[in-house]
Design a protein around this motif. Structure first.
Motif, PDB file in Angstrom:
ATOM      1  N   GLY A   1      -3.463   4.342   6.448  1.00  0.00           N
ATOM      2  CA  GLY A   1      -3.691   5.158   7.634  1.00  0.00           C
ATOM      3  C   GLY A   1      -4.060   4.377   8.870  1.00  0.00           C
ATOM      4  N   CYS A   2      -4.136   3.047   8.771  1.00  0.00           N
ATOM      5  CA  CYS A   2      -4.454   2.242   9.957  1.00  0.00           C
ATOM      6  C   CYS A   2      -3.332   2.321  10.990  1.00  0.00           C
TER       7      CYS A   2
ATOM      8  N   ARG B   1       0.849  -1.197   0.000  1.00  0.00           N
ATOM      9  CA  ARG B   1       0.000   0.000   0.000  1.00  0.00           C
ATOM     10  C   ARG B   1       0.882   1.245   0.000  1.00  0.00           C
ATOM     11  N   PRO B   2       0.351   2.376  -0.463  1.00  0.00           N
ATOM     12  CA  PRO B   2       1.106   3.624  -0.360  1.00  0.00           C
ATOM     13  C   PRO B   2       1.437   3.927   1.098  1.00  0.00           C
ATOM     14  N   ALA B   3       2.573   4.567   1.323  1.00  0.00           N
ATOM     15  CA  ALA B   3       3.007   4.863   2.691  1.00  0.00           C
ATOM     16  C   ALA B   3       3.681   6.230   2.745  1.00  0.00           C
ATOM     17  N   VAL B   4       3.659   6.812   3.934  1.00  0.00           N
ATOM     18  CA  VAL B   4       4.424   8.031   4.215  1.00  0.00           C
ATOM     19  C   VAL B   4       5.575   7.630   5.119  1.00  0.00           C
TER      20      VAL B   4
ATOM     21  N   ARG C   1       1.026   4.041  16.615  1.00  0.00           N
ATOM     22  CA  ARG C   1      -0.342   3.783  17.062  1.00  0.00           C
ATOM     23  C   ARG C   1      -1.170   3.153  15.942  1.00  0.00           C
ATOM     24  N   CYS C   2      -2.223   2.452  16.348  1.00  0.00           N
ATOM     25  CA  CYS C   2      -3.253   1.980  15.423  1.00  0.00           C
ATOM     26  C   CYS C   2      -4.416   2.963  15.473  1.00  0.00           C
ATOM     27  N   ARG C   3      -5.088   3.098  14.357  1.00  0.00           N
ATOM     28  CA  ARG C   3      -6.166   4.081  14.260  1.00  0.00           C
ATOM     29  C   ARG C   3      -7.296   3.811  15.244  1.00  0.00           C
ATOM     30  N   SER C   4      -7.487   2.554  15.628  1.00  0.00           N
ATOM     31  CA  SER C   4      -8.592   2.204  16.530  1.00  0.00           C
ATOM     32  C   SER C   4      -8.300   2.539  17.988  1.00  0.00           C
ATOM     33  N   TRP C   5      -7.064   2.900  18.315  1.00  0.00           N
ATOM     34  CA  TRP C   5      -6.714   3.212  19.706  1.00  0.00           C
ATOM     35  C   TRP C   5      -7.350   4.536  20.118  1.00  0.00           C
ATOM     36  N   PRO C   6      -7.430   4.788  21.443  1.00  0.00           N
ATOM     37  CA  PRO C   6      -7.943   6.086  21.900  1.00  0.00           C
ATOM     38  C   PRO C   6      -7.170   7.242  21.254  1.00  0.00           C
ATOM     39  N   ASP C   7      -7.882   8.326  20.984  1.00  0.00           N
ATOM     40  CA  ASP C   7      -7.278   9.479  20.317  1.00  0.00           C
ATOM     41  C   ASP C   7      -6.003   9.939  21.023  1.00  0.00           C
TER      42      ASP C   7
ATOM     43  N   LYS D   1      14.599  12.108  12.481  1.00  0.00           N
ATOM     44  CA  LYS D   1      14.031  12.430  13.790  1.00  0.00           C
ATOM     45  C   LYS D   1      12.905  13.451  13.635  1.00  0.00           C
ATOM     46  N   GLY D   2      11.724  13.102  14.159  1.00  0.00           N
ATOM     47  CA  GLY D   2      10.559  13.955  14.019  1.00  0.00           C
ATOM     48  C   GLY D   2       9.775  13.713  12.748  1.00  0.00           C
ATOM     49  N   GLY D   3      10.283  12.828  11.867  1.00  0.00           N
ATOM     50  CA  GLY D   3       9.603  12.530  10.613  1.00  0.00           C
ATOM     51  C   GLY D   3       8.357  11.679  10.819  1.00  0.00           C
ATOM     52  N   LYS D   4       7.400  11.824   9.923  1.00  0.00           N
ATOM     53  CA  LYS D   4       6.123  11.136  10.044  1.00  0.00           C
ATOM     54  C   LYS D   4       6.160   9.738   9.430  1.00  0.00           C
ATOM     55  N   LEU D   5       5.253   8.900   9.930  1.00  0.00           N
ATOM     56  CA  LEU D   5       5.092   7.529   9.461  1.00  0.00           C
ATOM     57  C   LEU D   5       3.607   7.264   9.295  1.00  0.00           C
ATOM     58  N   GLN D   6       3.212   6.724   8.129  1.00  0.00           N
ATOM     59  CA  GLN D   6       1.820   6.323   7.932  1.00  0.00           C
ATOM     60  C   GLN D   6       1.799   5.130   6.981  1.00  0.00           C
TER      61      GLN D   6
END
Length: 246
Positions: free
Chosen positions: A162-163, A145-148, A182-188, A153-158
């Protein structure tokens, strides 16, 4: 739908009575019906090409459900949150899984959490395995799947549509990666801290994973996520690379 020649609208329905993970999608029963009147050509089209399109959509739907379940998208009932948990998990296959809920960590929001430790042996040098976790093209190959991936350091991961999301906290090339994860289903706004250590063993690498701050109800799904979506898919990618080289 409408019949092109007349432009007249016709109403009908599509019924799928036996969809389940146990049944092959190609054998899924699809019933087509329409209200009385003209438009049999539309009904016939739905029975042929339409049925093929519906089954194609069902196949994608079931694959998405499996991925989301593995990534913890299906939540437990509220009653499980306060239950007592055993102090230790035994070894499973070649992966050591240890949790320590006696003194439950609390990260982000105040919820009970556990620590997961896993170990996996890969047929790859440490620097190559490290690259698979930090190079966008390679991450997209094993995740399919596409990914970010901003491996600094400080860089984003997705990942996984987006799960899974997070941030790189520390990177030591060929040796260590630390993530907020984190997983998307976890508390905000709740994140675990994932520590990946690469132990070089010449032609092989032992990956040591420690994941601190996993919500108690998501312990099993998080372990399955790393085992199925990460480790097994990376093994497959490495085998493919070896076969191509040969």
């Amino acid at each position: 739908g409408t019949v092109k020649e007349s432009g007249e609208k016709h109403k009908g329905s599509v019924e799928i009575p036996n969809l389940s993970e146990e049944n092959e999608v190609d054998g899924t029963e699809i019933n087509i019906s329409k209200k009385k009147g003209e438009g049999d050509v539309l009904k016939d089209l739905m029975r042929t090409e339409g049925t093929a399109k519906v089954r194609e959509a069902l196949r994608d739907y079931l694959n998405a459900l499996k991925t989301e379940f593995t990534l913890g998208m299906i939540l437990p009932t509220k009653g499980t949150v306060g239950q007592e948990w055993s102090a230790e998990r035994k070894l499973c296959g070649n992966t050591a899984q240890v949790v320590s809920p006696q003194s439950l960590d609390r990260v982000g929001v105040k919820i009970p959490t556990v620590r997961i430790v896993m170990r996996e042996l890969f047929n790859s040098p440490a620097d190559e395995l490290y690259s698979i976790f930090t190079t966008k093209e390679l991450v997209q190959k094993f995740s399919k799947r596409p990914a970010v991936i901003e491996a600094e350091k400080g860089g984003k991961l997705q990942m996984f549509d987006g799960c899974v999301s997070g941030e790189y906290m520390e990177l030591v090339p060929g040796e260590r990666i630390v993530l907020k994860w984190r997983c998307r289903s976890w508390p905000d706004e709740h994140y675990a801290v994932v520590d990946l250590n690469f132990k070089d063993m010449a032609t092989q690498t032992e990956l040591q994973l420690e994941c601190k701050g996993v919500p108690v109800p998501n312990e099993d799904s998080t372990r399955q996520c790393w085992q199925k979506q990460y480790f097994e898919e990376i093994h497959f990618l490495l085998r493919q690379s070896k076969d191509n080289m040969e």
